[in-house]
Structure formats: C-alpha cells, structure tokens
Design an enzyme around this catalytic site. Sequence first.
Site, mmCIF file in Angstrom:
data_model
loop_
_atom_site.group_PDB
_atom_site.id
_atom_site.type_symbol
_atom_site.label_atom_id
_atom_site.label_comp_id
_atom_site.label_asym_id
_atom_site.label_seq_id
_atom_site.Cartn_x
_atom_site.Cartn_y
_atom_site.Cartn_z
ATOM 1 N N ARG A 117 -19.401 12.423 -62.777
ATOM 2 C CA ARG A 117 -19.283 13.001 -64.120
ATOM 3 C C ARG A 117 -19.382 14.526 -64.056
ATOM 4 N NH1 ARG A 117 -23.507 13.279 -68.946
ATOM 5 N NH2 ARG A 117 -22.100 13.590 -70.707
ATOM 6 N N ASP A 131 -18.602 10.436 -85.602
ATOM 7 C CA ASP A 131 -19.669 9.428 -85.533
ATOM 8 C C ASP A 131 -20.317 9.240 -86.901
ATOM 9 O OD1 ASP A 131 -19.815 9.054 -82.500
ATOM 10 O OD2 ASP A 131 -20.108 11.208 -82.677
ATOM 11 N N ARG A 148 -18.065 7.241 -89.113
ATOM 12 C CA ARG A 148 -18.164 5.815 -88.762
ATOM 13 C C ARG A 148 -19.431 5.207 -89.345
ATOM 14 N NH1 ARG A 148 -16.589 7.246 -82.630
ATOM 15 N NH2 ARG A 148 -14.324 6.921 -82.746
ATOM 16 N N HIS A 194 -22.911 14.482 -78.933
ATOM 17 C CA HIS A 194 -21.870 13.481 -79.156
ATOM 18 C C HIS A 194 -21.804 12.659 -77.873
ATOM 19 C CE1 HIS A 194 -18.161 11.481 -80.078
ATOM 20 N NE2 HIS A 194 -17.516 12.071 -79.090
#
Length: 313
Positions: free
Chosen positions: A93, A153, A156, A180
Amino acid sequence: MPTNKLTSRIAIVGVGDVGAAAVFALILSSVCGQILLVDTKEAFRDGQVLDLSDATHRGNSSTHVRAGTYQEAGQCDIVVITAGAKQKPGESRLQLIGRNIGILGSVISGMKPFKQDTILLLVANPVDVLTTFAQEISGLPKAQVIGSGTFLDSIRLRGHLAEKAEVAASSIDAYVLGEHGDSQFVAWSIATIGGVPIDKALPAGTFDRRELAESVKSTAQKIIEAKGATSYGIGSVVASICSSILFDKHNVRPISHWQQDHDCCLSLPVVLGRKGVVRNLPLPLDDEETKLLHESAKDLREVIDGARKNSEY
C-alpha cells in the site's frame, strides 16, 4: 463573490470512470461554462471529449467540453484531480501511495503557476494523504486545497438512515468523519432528524448503529468488487462541491481539509465557498468520538510519514 457561470472553468485531470462521471454530473447540473479534460492518454481523452460533448447538446445546457493541457488547467477556477495509479501485483500500500504522490507531483508541477484563486479538489485515493501532499506541493493557501473526503460516506449514511426512519434524506443531518477509509466513524452524538437528536427521533432498536456504520464503510468495496470502480456517486459529489464553490453558497460539507491540531488533512464539516474552506465548524463530539477522531488522525499521520519514505516529495 460568486463566479460568473458563463466564464467559469473547471479542469478534470484524469478522465477515466470517476473523471467522466464527474464531467457528466457537472454538465447535467450546469455548474460552469467550460470543462477542460486533461489526461496523458490523449486519444482516450479526445474520445471522452466527443462522447461527453453529446450530453451538452440538450436545450438548457450552456457547458462546453474540450481537451486541455496541464498549463491551461492551472488557470481554471477549480481543478479536480482524479488521476492515480492502480495497485500492481505484489506492491504494498505504501509503495502504491508513493507512486500516486509521484503522479500528483508531476501533475501539479505541470499546472504551475496557478491562478491566484484556483481551488484544488482531490478525489484520487487515498484522498486524505494526497490532499495533505497536494497542499505542500502546490504552494496554494491551505483553504484552497481540499479533498472529497467523507462527503460521499455521509450521503450514504443519510440514505440508510432515511430508509430506517422513513423520512427524506434531506431532513437528516448526520456525518461520517475522520479518514475516508478504515478509521472513519459516524458522529452519532450530533446526528439529528428534523433537528431532533436521533436517539429521541427514533424508537430504540430501530437500527443497529455499528452494523449501519459498517455497511456505509463497506459500500465502496462492494461496488469495486462488482464492477471495478465507483463512479456515479463520487461524480455527483464532485458536482455538488464545485457548485458550492463557484456559487459561493456557504453551505456545510464534510470534506478533507487541513487540520492544524492534527497535522494532516481529514474530514470535518466546513463552510464551503468561493475561497474554498471559508471556516471550520466547531463540533460538540462526545468523548468516545473525540478519541476516534484523534486515532483516525494518528493513523493518517503514520501513513503520511511512511509515504514520504516511498516518494520523492
């Protein structure tokens, strides 16, 4: 002062699924006069220009879409950056983040010098990390460099709550805050329905808070697993943020922005206008939520510190 819609310009850097969806949403909402599409894949970019231009031929659309250069993008009112690399097999990552910071640095360097009042809107992930680096690399005032953060988010979350409460989502005030990503959290203590605290507005047991918060967090991954990328939701969020900026609406949005106390960018509600972040809103979070916010910031700083070692910036 609001920007003149007919002369306003937005540049979209990276016109894949997310960039194209953002352009389409901007066209449908008639936010600006001109949209510049910028991408290293010129043939693909030109195809997107032709395709998206068809959407401007409606009778009430005053938006013009064309190809643009990085230098032209730097002179736009808003630059939306969606460009980013995908993870390679065996790549960590941090290595991916390092590559994306390299891409970001190259993109921003190509746009300098910026118009004095240009707003940079980061959409590429990890958005909080890239927004933090974009502030450093661009040299623009911190208030003018923001990220889409947890805005989607939060939308949602309101959608899920609207179904449970059987009310319109527009009547619900509830936020997902922090990173996030994995360490994001719902600020239940300040969530309201029609101004009434949520624990008083709904009978006990109407929904499971932990389950609902996890559902909100996992939605993006479900979409990615099913179709490869999220696009329409974030596209609509980009259009909403751009509208707030260009029309100087001063409405409240949970976006990623610089937090001096946390030494990184993360999402908290701000008043959004033509200058970008007009001001922060103090939030009366409870002790547990305050702890979660600090933990989220700590996690982000660790990723940012690690990313510095894997990038040239």
